[in-house]
Scaffold this motif. Sequence first.
Motif, PDB file in Angstrom:
ATOM      1  N   GLN A  76       0.847  -1.172   0.082  1.00  0.00           N
ATOM      2  CA  GLN A  76       0.002   0.128  -0.077  1.00  0.00           C
ATOM      3  C   GLN A  76       0.918   1.303   0.019  1.00  0.00           C
ATOM      4  O   GLN A  76       2.076   1.104   0.427  1.00  0.00           O
ATOM      5  CB  GLN A  76      -1.022   0.035   1.355  1.00  0.00           C
ATOM      6  CG  GLN A  76      -1.750  -1.153   1.468  1.00  0.00           C
ATOM      7  CD  GLN A  76      -3.052  -1.085   0.395  1.00  0.00           C
ATOM      8  OE1 GLN A  76      -3.273  -0.175  -0.307  1.00  0.00           O
ATOM      9  NE2 GLN A  76      -3.171  -2.400  -0.214  1.00  0.00           N
ATOM     10  N   PRO A  77       0.459   2.471  -0.408  1.00  0.00           N
ATOM     11  CA  PRO A  77       1.010   3.595  -0.123  1.00  0.00           C
ATOM     12  C   PRO A  77       1.569   3.968   1.089  1.00  0.00           C
ATOM     13  O   PRO A  77       0.793   3.694   2.012  1.00  0.00           O
ATOM     14  CB  PRO A  77       0.239   4.587  -0.597  1.00  0.00           C
ATOM     15  CG  PRO A  77      -0.817   3.930  -1.743  1.00  0.00           C
ATOM     16  CD  PRO A  77      -0.984   2.530  -1.039  1.00  0.00           C
ATOM     17  N   GLU A  82       4.917   5.835   8.368  1.00  0.00           N
ATOM     18  CA  GLU A  82       5.197   4.294   8.570  1.00  0.00           C
ATOM     19  C   GLU A  82       6.553   3.986   7.910  1.00  0.00           C
ATOM     20  O   GLU A  82       7.195   2.728   8.497  1.00  0.00           O
ATOM     21  CB  GLU A  82       4.252   3.963   7.360  1.00  0.00           C
ATOM     22  CG  GLU A  82       2.469   3.999   7.776  1.00  0.00           C
ATOM     23  CD  GLU A  82       1.642   3.604   6.787  1.00  0.00           C
ATOM     24  OE1 GLU A  82       2.172   3.904   5.564  1.00  0.00           O
ATOM     25  OE2 GLU A  82       0.348   3.454   6.996  1.00  0.00           O
ATOM     26  N   HIS A  83       7.049   4.624   6.929  1.00  0.00           N
ATOM     27  CA  HIS A  83       8.472   4.151   6.509  1.00  0.00           C
ATOM     28  C   HIS A  83       9.471   4.411   7.715  1.00  0.00           C
ATOM     29  O   HIS A  83      10.517   3.557   7.901  1.00  0.00           O
ATOM     30  CB  HIS A  83       8.824   5.281   5.349  1.00  0.00           C
ATOM     31  CG  HIS A  83      10.206   5.044   4.810  1.00  0.00           C
ATOM     32  ND1 HIS A  83      10.583   3.882   4.156  1.00  0.00           N
ATOM     33  CD2 HIS A  83      11.537   5.608   4.897  1.00  0.00           C
ATOM     34  CE1 HIS A  83      11.777   3.706   3.723  1.00  0.00           C
ATOM     35  NE2 HIS A  83      12.290   4.904   4.062  1.00  0.00           N
ATOM     36  N   LEU A 133      12.177  -0.137  13.226  1.00  0.00           N
ATOM     37  CA  LEU A 133      11.897  -1.370  13.803  1.00  0.00           C
ATOM     38  C   LEU A 133      12.957  -2.350  13.316  1.00  0.00           C
ATOM     39  O   LEU A 133      13.508  -3.050  13.861  1.00  0.00           O
ATOM     40  CB  LEU A 133      10.372  -1.697  13.482  1.00  0.00           C
ATOM     41  CG  LEU A 133      10.177  -3.340  13.788  1.00  0.00           C
ATOM     42  CD1 LEU A 133      10.092  -3.559  15.427  1.00  0.00           C
ATOM     43  CD2 LEU A 133       8.950  -3.798  13.160  1.00  0.00           C
ATOM     44  N   THR A 134      13.338  -2.353  11.936  1.00  0.00           N
ATOM     45  CA  THR A 134      14.234  -3.079  11.300  1.00  0.00           C
ATOM     46  C   THR A 134      15.481  -2.719  12.087  1.00  0.00           C
ATOM     47  O   THR A 134      16.299  -3.974  12.581  1.00  0.00           O
ATOM     48  CB  THR A 134      14.348  -2.835  10.027  1.00  0.00           C
ATOM     49  OG1 THR A 134      13.223  -3.052   9.187  1.00  0.00           O
ATOM     50  CG2 THR A 134      15.431  -3.507   9.268  1.00  0.00           C
ATOM     51  N   ILE A 135      15.959  -1.680  12.413  1.00  0.00           N
ATOM     52  CA  ILE A 135      17.120  -1.397  12.990  1.00  0.00           C
ATOM     53  C   ILE A 135      17.176  -1.838  14.420  1.00  0.00           C
ATOM     54  O   ILE A 135      18.344  -2.766  14.866  1.00  0.00           O
ATOM     55  CB  ILE A 135      17.510   0.026  13.065  1.00  0.00           C
ATOM     56  CG1 ILE A 135      17.804   0.597  11.948  1.00  0.00           C
ATOM     57  CG2 ILE A 135      18.795   0.433  13.965  1.00  0.00           C
ATOM     58  CD1 ILE A 135      17.725   2.043  11.466  1.00  0.00           C
ATOM     59  N   ASN A 152       1.977  -5.452   4.946  1.00  0.00           N
ATOM     60  CA  ASN A 152       2.973  -5.801   3.814  1.00  0.00           C
ATOM     61  C   ASN A 152       3.971  -7.073   3.803  1.00  0.00           C
ATOM     62  O   ASN A 152       4.876  -6.707   4.657  1.00  0.00           O
ATOM     63  CB  ASN A 152       3.514  -4.497   3.228  1.00  0.00           C
ATOM     64  CG  ASN A 152       4.348  -4.706   2.019  1.00  0.00           C
ATOM     65  OD1 ASN A 152       4.360  -5.807   1.259  1.00  0.00           O
ATOM     66  ND2 ASN A 152       5.166  -3.791   1.599  1.00  0.00           N
ATOM     67  N   HIS A 153       3.734  -8.046   3.274  1.00  0.00           N
ATOM     68  CA  HIS A 153       4.605  -9.338   3.427  1.00  0.00           C
ATOM     69  C   HIS A 153       5.921  -9.066   3.083  1.00  0.00           C
ATOM     70  O   HIS A 153       6.714  -9.942   3.354  1.00  0.00           O
ATOM     71  CB  HIS A 153       3.856 -10.555   2.901  1.00  0.00           C
ATOM     72  CG  HIS A 153       2.745 -11.040   3.554  1.00  0.00           C
ATOM     73  ND1 HIS A 153       1.480 -10.161   3.426  1.00  0.00           N
ATOM     74  CD2 HIS A 153       2.337 -12.025   4.544  1.00  0.00           C
ATOM     75  CE1 HIS A 153       0.422 -11.023   3.906  1.00  0.00           C
ATOM     76  NE2 HIS A 153       1.105 -12.038   4.805  1.00  0.00           N
TER      77      HIS A 153
END
Length: 353
Positions: A8-9, A14-15, A21-23, A294-295
């Motif tokens: 989704q956009p 969100e980005h 979260l990834t870090i 988003n998977h």
Amino acid sequence: MHSPPNAQPVTNEEHSRKRLLTILMIVALPVSALLSLSLGTIKVPILEVIQALISETSNSTHQLVIDKIRLPRALLAATVGALLGICGATTQGLFRNPLADPSLIGVTAGASAGAAITIFGATSIATVTGIGGLWLLSLGAFIGGAIAVVSVYTLATNKNGTSVATMLLAGIAITAIAGGLTSLIEFFADNETLRRISLWSMGGLSGASTPRVSLAMLIGLIIFTLLPRYSVALNAFLLGESEARHLGIAVQKTKLHLILLVALGVGVSVALAGTISFVGLVVPHIIRLIIGPNHVHLLPLSAIGGAILLLVADTLARTVFSPIELPVGLVTALFGAPFFISLLRHRNDYMPS
């Protein structure tokens, strides 16, 4: 020709959440691994742990503890946790529901029954403990898990889609049947076989060894390579199967591939570490709440989160009542069951009644 939805956009907020979260998870994974290697009946300072990992020249007690006991266990915990996390996220995407954890819909119970039957049918205990026996045990667990997930999906799916209520009820039924088979095996088993099956049912990582870690990593490499390739298809499934077909997804073929990969991942996890519940429920659900469905991002982060959760759970299992060691499956159940109850209480927030 339409193309499948990749995502989704995404807003800037969100980005930023995804990147943060990834870090955090990339940092948390080695930290939880170091704590797992450091803590236990014999406490090893973090600096000595790092030195033991870098250099193998020392023959100290700490070096032996790290090399022979804790490192294989930590690697097995991380790999099994990652398998359960990514398989849980895949199952939830396949069923289009956050309650579709492999342990709740009977896959784990089916894999456990397959493993129990394999143990009972082995010609000797030595056959099960060798590397050939590990492959045989994993095959039995895979077949049991595959039968379970196919049965649940068949019972819960009709022309109108997949019914959540039927899915959960079918999971209860399959779990009961698999549990009955396991109990029947236990009834006819001798003391040694009964003990092995009982340890499997509680879940544990005390049997970690180089062959087990090697097998887990080999299957993990297959799962972690193949499942992310279905991220776009799983995103399309969120719209419904008919919409996925219009977007060019080979629905039946894709579902079969996903079912087999989930059964393989869960089956090997059960064969190597026993029944460890709720990892595949808790981790993907928390990550989905933070970054969305988003998977493309959900699958890899669920794998990392599963590794972190099982490393932490195993560390707690070894240290809370040290020197007594709790089954790691008990620790994850104590954490996951209240979380599942919370999901049921707030189910109207994320799924239709």
